[in-house]
Design an enzyme around this catalytic site. Structure first.
Site, short mmCIF file in Angstrom:
data_model
loop_
_atom_site.label_atom_id
_atom_site.label_comp_id
_atom_site.label_asym_id
_atom_site.label_seq_id
_atom_site.Cartn_x
_atom_site.Cartn_y
_atom_site.Cartn_z
N LEU A 171 34.66 79.46 23.73
CA LEU A 171 33.39 79.45 22.98
C LEU A 171 33.56 78.73 21.66
CD1 LEU A 171 32.55 83.24 23.38
CD2 LEU A 171 31.98 81.38 24.93
N ARG A 187 36.05 80.85 7.22
CA ARG A 187 37.50 81.08 7.32
C ARG A 187 38.20 79.74 7.56
NH1 ARG A 187 37.55 85.53 11.87
NH2 ARG A 187 35.96 84.09 12.65
N ALA A 210 36.22 61.32 12.58
CA ALA A 210 37.13 61.35 11.43
C ALA A 210 36.43 62.03 10.26
CB ALA A 210 37.51 59.93 11.04
N GLU A 212 38.63 82.66 26.39
CA GLU A 212 37.27 82.16 26.11
C GLU A 212 37.37 80.75 25.54
OE1 GLU A 212 36.27 81.63 22.84
OE2 GLU A 212 38.02 82.51 21.85
N LEU A 269 36.60 63.06 18.26
CA LEU A 269 37.22 61.87 17.65
C LEU A 269 36.51 61.53 16.35
CD1 LEU A 269 37.76 59.61 20.81
CD2 LEU A 269 39.53 60.76 19.48
N CYS A 313 40.11 79.15 14.57
CA CYS A 313 40.76 78.96 15.87
C CYS A 313 41.76 77.81 15.84
CB CYS A 313 39.70 78.71 16.93
SG CYS A 313 38.54 80.08 17.03
N THR A 371 43.36 88.10 16.42
CA THR A 371 44.81 87.87 16.42
C THR A 371 45.12 86.89 15.29
OG1 THR A 371 44.47 86.14 18.10
CG2 THR A 371 45.17 88.29 18.88
N LYS A 425 29.55 97.51 10.76
CA LYS A 425 29.06 96.50 11.70
C LYS A 425 28.30 97.15 12.86
CE LYS A 425 31.81 92.88 12.58
NZ LYS A 425 32.98 92.21 13.20
#
Ligand code: UGA
Length: 450
Positions: A154, A346, A271, A152, A269, A279, A86, A35
């Site tokens: 973001l 992910r 659906a 954060e 909101l 996250c 994490t 990277k």
């Protein structure tokens, strides 16, 4: 100011590039040498609006650089931002081993006192553990470390905009010098003294930023409480959507009217297939586990998680009802990323959906403008269209799984003509049911009249 950023994922890269754009001198490091090699060759490893522009310009102007030498990187800054991952452990707890390794790195490599700032999302009381770890690992140097939490907020895809034009900056500290340093870091952003790459229409100058100073524990809690509340709003909208289907209502009308009440607000909101990404799902899980460890059953959040987990199954049921038999059918899937404007897959609901369809014996051809390369590595067995039209050609059903705006303006006449059966199942309520009916499609979505 001189700043070190450890971890060049979504958070670290956006943080490093934006702090450089704000005029600071930033060095970023990551243990992934490939990277760092890409970044040094001018390639951005993630799909994030405006990030390439920011990285290129700030590298050229020598405010931003990347190195694989982590020791040199942490020595270079007066402030070290920890932006490592994490990820969730099997039991739902956040895996803090990367934070622990970084604490060891900082404590053993630096020669002068540093302010160490957690930006990674961590459970409350991690700051206390971090302070202790720095003291233990650095006991021979005798250096004093200051610790702060600066969560954060973001969103992937709009990370640059969110960093440079935030609604809030939370500074979790327990000493004045840490507060002073972090206020100085964010001064150019609070005063808007930087060259903004984001179009003014996206970031209206009147947007106010509130800088809030809290304890470290509160700052850590603010992050988990915020993400869990966003997840709660989505699951609430999804439960209301299911009721609309059962009782005859339109979820779009209901949530729009709800959102006009400023106490509720219009956002989150929508659906559909539910929330995914790296996250919201993991933060809800970690918050439940955190509560559990201190003897509290956060049943409300368990329900939020439960509702979300059922979304894919509910959608597959819709597909089954429409197709009768899924096995052997050609299904086109539009969208693979967990949301638009990102290549991140992910915990992506569309990926779970495709896996479910494959398990039921369907043949899938997918299209996503950003996420196909990543998806090929986890789903090599499906077909990939070069555009949405190729994914739809000869399909018995076309599914919308990510709400990329481009899917709402397709040439539906062309699609109608190329499908084996003109059946569209909209997992994100992106299209207008009346328009689709007018175009001759059988159309199904969430919580709206057919
Ligand atoms: C989320 C938060 O929104 C950020 O504030 C936070 O900083 C970030 O997590 C983080 O912890 O780093 P992000 O993961 O980029 O950001 O994604 P969101 O925009 O929150 O969307 C999450 C998921 O919810 C997506 O799958 C999206 O499609 C879904 N969603 C969102 C809905 O199903 N309905 C909605 O109304 C809104």
């Amino acid at each position: 100011m001189r700043i070190s950023v450890i971890g060049c994922g979504y958070v670290g890269l956006v943080t490093g590039a934006c702090l450089a754009a704000a005029g600071h001198e930033v060095v970023c490091t990551d243990k992934d040498t490939v990277k760092i090699g890409q970044l040094n060759a001018g390639q951005i490893p993630i799909y994030e609006l405006h990030l390439d522009q920011l990285v290129t310009r700030n590298c050229l102007e020598k405010r931003l650089r990347f190195t694989t030498n982590a020791g040199e990187a942490v020595r270079a800054g007066d402030i070290v931002f920890i932006c490592v991952g994490t990820p969730p452990l099997e039991n739902g707890d956040a895996d803090l081993s990367a934070i622990d390794s970084v604490a060891r790195l900082i404590a053993t490599e630096v020669r002068t006192p540093k302010l160490v700032v957690e930006k990674s999302t961590v459970p409350v009381q991690t700051g206390l553990q971090l302070r202790q770890a720095l003291a233990v690992y650095g006991r021979k140097s005798g250096l004093a470390f200051h610790v702060a939490s600066n969560p954060e907020f973001l969103r992937e895809g709009t990370g640059v905009e969110d960093f440079l034009h935030p609604d809030r900056i939370v500074i979790g500290v327990d000493d004045e010098s840490a507060e002073k340093s972090l206020r100085e870091v964010y001064q150019p952003i609070l005063q808007r003294q930087f060259d903004c790459p984001v179009h003014p229409s996206v970031c209206p100058p009147q947007r106010q930023t509130e800088c809030m100073v809290t304890s470290i524990n509160s700052a850590e809690l603010i992050k988990h409480a915020s993400n869990s509340f966003l997840a709660l709003k989505i699951s609430y909208a999804n439960a209301v959507s299911d009721l609309c289907e059962l009782l005859g209502g339109n979820v779009e009308e209901v949530t729009r009217a709800m959102g006009l009440d400023p106490r509720i607000g219009p956002h989150f909101l929508r659906a559909g297939l539910g929330f995914g990404g790296f996250c919201l799902p993991k933060d809800v899980q970690a918050f439940i586990r955190l509560a559990e460890r201190v003897g509290m059953d956060f049943a409300l959040l368990r329900e939020v998680e439960g509702i979300n987990k059922q979304r894919i199954q509910r959608f597959v049921e819709k597909i089954r009802r429409a197709l009768w038999v899924i096995k052997g059918k050609n299904i086109g899937v539009l969208g693979l990323a967990f949301k638009p404007f990102t290549d991140d897959i992910r915990f992506s609901p569309p990926i779970d959906l495709v896996r479910q369809l494959l398990a039921e014996g369907a043949h899938v051809t997918a299209y996503d403008r950003a996420a196909m390369e990543r998806t090929r590595t986890v789903l090599p067995e499906i077909g990939y269209g070069k555009d949405p039209y190729e994914a739809a050609a000869n399909a018995d059903a076309l599914v919308i799984a990510t709400e990329w705006p481009e899917f709402s303006v397709l040439d539906w006449e062309r699609i109608h003509g190329s499908m084996a059966r003109p059946l569209v199942l909209d997992g994100r309520n992106l299209l207008n049911p009346a328009f689709m009916a007018q175009m001759g499609f059988e159309y199904h979505s969430f919580g709206r009249a057919q």
